[in-house]
Scaffold this active site. Structure first.
Site, short mmCIF file in Angstrom:
data_model
loop_
_atom_site.label_atom_id
_atom_site.label_comp_id
_atom_site.label_asym_id
_atom_site.label_seq_id
_atom_site.Cartn_x
_atom_site.Cartn_y
_atom_site.Cartn_z
N GLY A 10 0.82 -1.21 0.00
CA GLY A 10 0.00 0.00 0.00
C GLY A 10 0.85 1.25 0.00
O GLY A 10 2.00 1.24 0.43
N ARG A 75 -0.50 -6.43 -5.46
CA ARG A 75 -0.96 -7.63 -6.14
C ARG A 75 0.18 -8.43 -6.78
O ARG A 75 0.09 -9.63 -6.94
CB ARG A 75 -1.99 -7.27 -7.22
CG ARG A 75 -3.30 -6.73 -6.64
CD ARG A 75 -4.23 -6.29 -7.75
NE ARG A 75 -5.50 -5.80 -7.23
CZ ARG A 75 -6.59 -6.55 -7.09
NH1 ARG A 75 -6.57 -7.81 -7.44
NH2 ARG A 75 -7.70 -6.02 -6.61
N GLY A 105 6.18 -3.23 3.38
CA GLY A 105 5.84 -3.87 4.64
C GLY A 105 6.26 -5.31 4.69
O GLY A 105 7.14 -5.75 3.93
N ASP A 106 5.60 -6.10 5.57
CA ASP A 106 6.03 -7.48 5.76
C ASP A 106 5.84 -8.31 4.49
O ASP A 106 6.62 -9.21 4.21
CB ASP A 106 5.28 -8.11 6.94
CG ASP A 106 3.77 -8.14 6.70
OD1 ASP A 106 3.17 -7.06 6.65
OD2 ASP A 106 3.21 -9.24 6.60
N GLY A 107 4.81 -8.00 3.69
CA GLY A 107 4.61 -8.72 2.45
C GLY A 107 5.73 -8.48 1.46
O GLY A 107 6.25 -9.42 0.83
N THR A 108 6.14 -7.23 1.33
CA THR A 108 7.25 -6.86 0.46
C THR A 108 8.54 -7.53 0.92
O THR A 108 9.33 -8.03 0.11
CB THR A 108 7.43 -5.34 0.41
OG1 THR A 108 6.23 -4.74 -0.09
CG2 THR A 108 8.59 -4.94 -0.47
N THR A 128 4.94 1.25 6.65
CA THR A 128 3.57 0.88 6.98
C THR A 128 2.94 1.94 7.86
O THR A 128 3.59 2.44 8.78
CB THR A 128 3.49 -0.47 7.72
OG1 THR A 128 2.17 -0.66 8.23
CG2 THR A 128 4.46 -0.54 8.87
N ASP A 130 0.51 1.13 9.67
CA ASP A 130 0.06 0.35 10.82
C ASP A 130 1.15 0.18 11.87
O ASP A 130 0.86 -0.28 12.99
CB ASP A 130 -0.40 -1.04 10.37
CG ASP A 130 -1.66 -1.00 9.53
OD1 ASP A 130 -2.37 0.02 9.59
OD2 ASP A 130 -1.93 -1.97 8.81
N ASP A 132 3.44 -2.03 12.08
CA ASP A 132 3.40 -3.42 12.52
C ASP A 132 4.53 -4.28 11.99
O ASP A 132 4.44 -5.51 11.98
CB ASP A 132 2.06 -4.06 12.13
CG ASP A 132 1.84 -4.08 10.63
OD1 ASP A 132 2.64 -3.45 9.89
OD2 ASP A 132 0.87 -4.72 10.18
N ARG A 165 -24.07 12.95 20.99
CA ARG A 165 -24.03 11.65 20.33
C ARG A 165 -22.87 10.80 20.79
O ARG A 165 -21.90 11.28 21.37
CB ARG A 165 -23.90 11.84 18.81
CG ARG A 165 -25.15 12.37 18.13
CD ARG A 165 -24.86 12.68 16.66
NE ARG A 165 -26.08 13.08 15.96
CZ ARG A 165 -26.10 13.82 14.86
NH1 ARG A 165 -24.97 14.25 14.35
NH2 ARG A 165 -27.24 14.12 14.28
N GLY A 173 -5.80 -0.94 10.53
CA GLY A 173 -5.10 -1.79 11.49
C GLY A 173 -5.74 -3.16 11.54
O GLY A 173 -6.60 -3.41 12.38
N ARG A 174 -5.32 -4.03 10.62
CA ARG A 174 -5.93 -5.36 10.52
C ARG A 174 -5.67 -6.20 11.77
O ARG A 174 -6.58 -6.76 12.37
CB ARG A 174 -5.38 -6.11 9.30
CG ARG A 174 -5.86 -5.59 7.97
CD ARG A 174 -5.08 -6.21 6.83
NE ARG A 174 -5.15 -7.67 6.85
CZ ARG A 174 -6.07 -8.39 6.23
NH1 ARG A 174 -7.02 -7.80 5.54
NH2 ARG A 174 -6.05 -9.71 6.27
N GLN A 276 -6.31 7.94 5.53
CA GLN A 276 -5.17 7.80 6.44
C GLN A 276 -3.86 7.56 5.70
O GLN A 276 -2.78 7.78 6.25
CB GLN A 276 -5.42 6.63 7.40
CG GLN A 276 -6.61 6.83 8.31
CD GLN A 276 -7.13 5.52 8.88
OE1 GLN A 276 -6.81 5.14 9.99
NE2 GLN A 276 -7.95 4.82 8.10
#
Length: 350
Positions: A10, A75, A105-108, A128, A130, A132, A165, A173-174, A276
């Site tokens: 991302g 992707r 991030g961790d995927g990369t 990231t 996040d 994380d 209200r 943040g998954r 964000q």
């Protein structure tokens, strides 16, 4: 030395600052040619690689600009099959790349680690919103995302106060609640719900009812991966051919539906989503991204491959990419910020 630079996963404020620092540091070294790779690893996966030369002029004036001039993708996975991996290997050879600086991030980092199979050396830079990534206490982009979420929460508070209200604001943040935790504390949220701490609905109801009798409004900050005790995460959609086949989102609306029957106050929900990720990086993130990019360039020059730049104890260092791949840094339930939130009266839902 021919050095490739790519941004994967991302988008994130500060990516351009890293690209700038890597490129200028390598050019200053005097013996490096820098090649920008388009759209993450996708730029290496086709029959014709998609690249562009990066010189001093190409990276000037981008320090403060959000997004990435190289484009990005979450992707493209060159490890998906042997044929794709072999094509990447041919492209790396044709381009004469000695090393690739992979910003992500961790995927990369997982992909960067796997590309050793075709002889591609990588230096990683953690990215990231996040916050994380394992073995890194703070990644660039996070400070900007916290500032954006905090501003949204503060703006929501004024309308919550005016209309009496309960306002629920959902952050990204998954699996890690750093963003919700810091934005919640910074905005004086009354309730902060994290993926790491399953919440008890009755505890949230009780806090809202108590505030109905006093302040007459309540602000709830909830991470998208949070879930009720005994429940499951809220899935927004399922995506085929994606490294994240399950996309979360909408937990704020679920919580609103669960809360409304038990409260006199009207309950509203706001999902911040990709706002964000956008916008110019904060000064902190510009400096941190520059530090990361410069250190990555020094690692390239020193031949310190197979490692990712990291920040630990306020100092820039590095860690093996293998130690980062397929791992995440979540919020410990006894973390100092969690303890602080509890001690100043924030409800964490448990």
């Amino acid at each position: 030395m021919r050095v490739g630079v790519l941004t994967g996963g991302g988008d994130c404020p500060g990516l351009n600052a890293v690209i700038r620092a890597v490129t200028k540091s390598l050019i200053q070294h005097g013996r490096c040619e820098v090649i920008g790779i388009a759209d993450g690893f996708e730029g290496l996966m086709g029959e014709l690689p998609r690249t562009r030369a990066l010189g001093w002029e190409q990276v000037s004036g981008i320090l403060h600009v959000g997004g990435t001039i190289l484009g990005t993708s979450n992707r493209g996975n060159p490890l998906k099959d042997d044929a794709t991996l072999a094509q990447v290997g041919r492209n790396v050879l044709a381009l004469g790349l000695d090393v690739v600086v992979a910003i992500g991030g961790d995927g990369t980092m997982s992909i960067a680690h796997g590309l050793r199979a075709v002889g591609l050396q990588c230096v990683g830079v953690p990215k990231t919103i996040d916050n994380d990534i394992a073995h890194c206490e703070r990644s660039f982009g996070f400070d900007t995302a916290v500032a954006t979420a905090t501003d949204a929460l503060r703006r929501v508070e004024s309308t919550a106060y005016s209309h009496h209200r309960v306002m629920i604001v959902e952050t990204m943040g998954r699996h890690a609640g750093w963003l919700a935790l810091e934005a919640g504390i910074a905005s004086a949220a009354d309730v902060i719900l994290l993926p790491e701490i399953d919440y008890d609905l009755q505890a949230v109801i009780d806090r809202c009812r108590a505030r109905e009798q006093r302040q007459r409004y309540t602000i709830i900050c909830i991470g998208e991966g949070a879930k009720e005790r005994g429940g499951s995460q809220t899935v927004r959609e399922r995506v085929v051919h994606s490294p994240d086949p399950v996309r979360l989102g909408g937990v704020a609306h679920v919580l609103r539906e669960r809360l409304q029957p038990h409260l006199q106050s009207e309950v509203r929900a706001t999902v911040l989503g990709h706002v964000q990720r956008g916008g110019d990086p904060t000064p902190f993130d510009r400096v941190l991204a520059t530090r990361f990019g410069h250190h990555a360039a020094r690692m390239v020059i020193d031949g310190d491959f197979g490692r990712m730049v990291t920040l630990q104890g306020g100092a820039i260092g590095s860690v093996a990419i293998a130690d980062v791949a397929n791992t995440q840094r979540t919020v410990p339930v006894d973390h100092e910020l969690v303890v602080t939130a509890r001690d100043i009266g924030v409800c964490l839902g448990d």
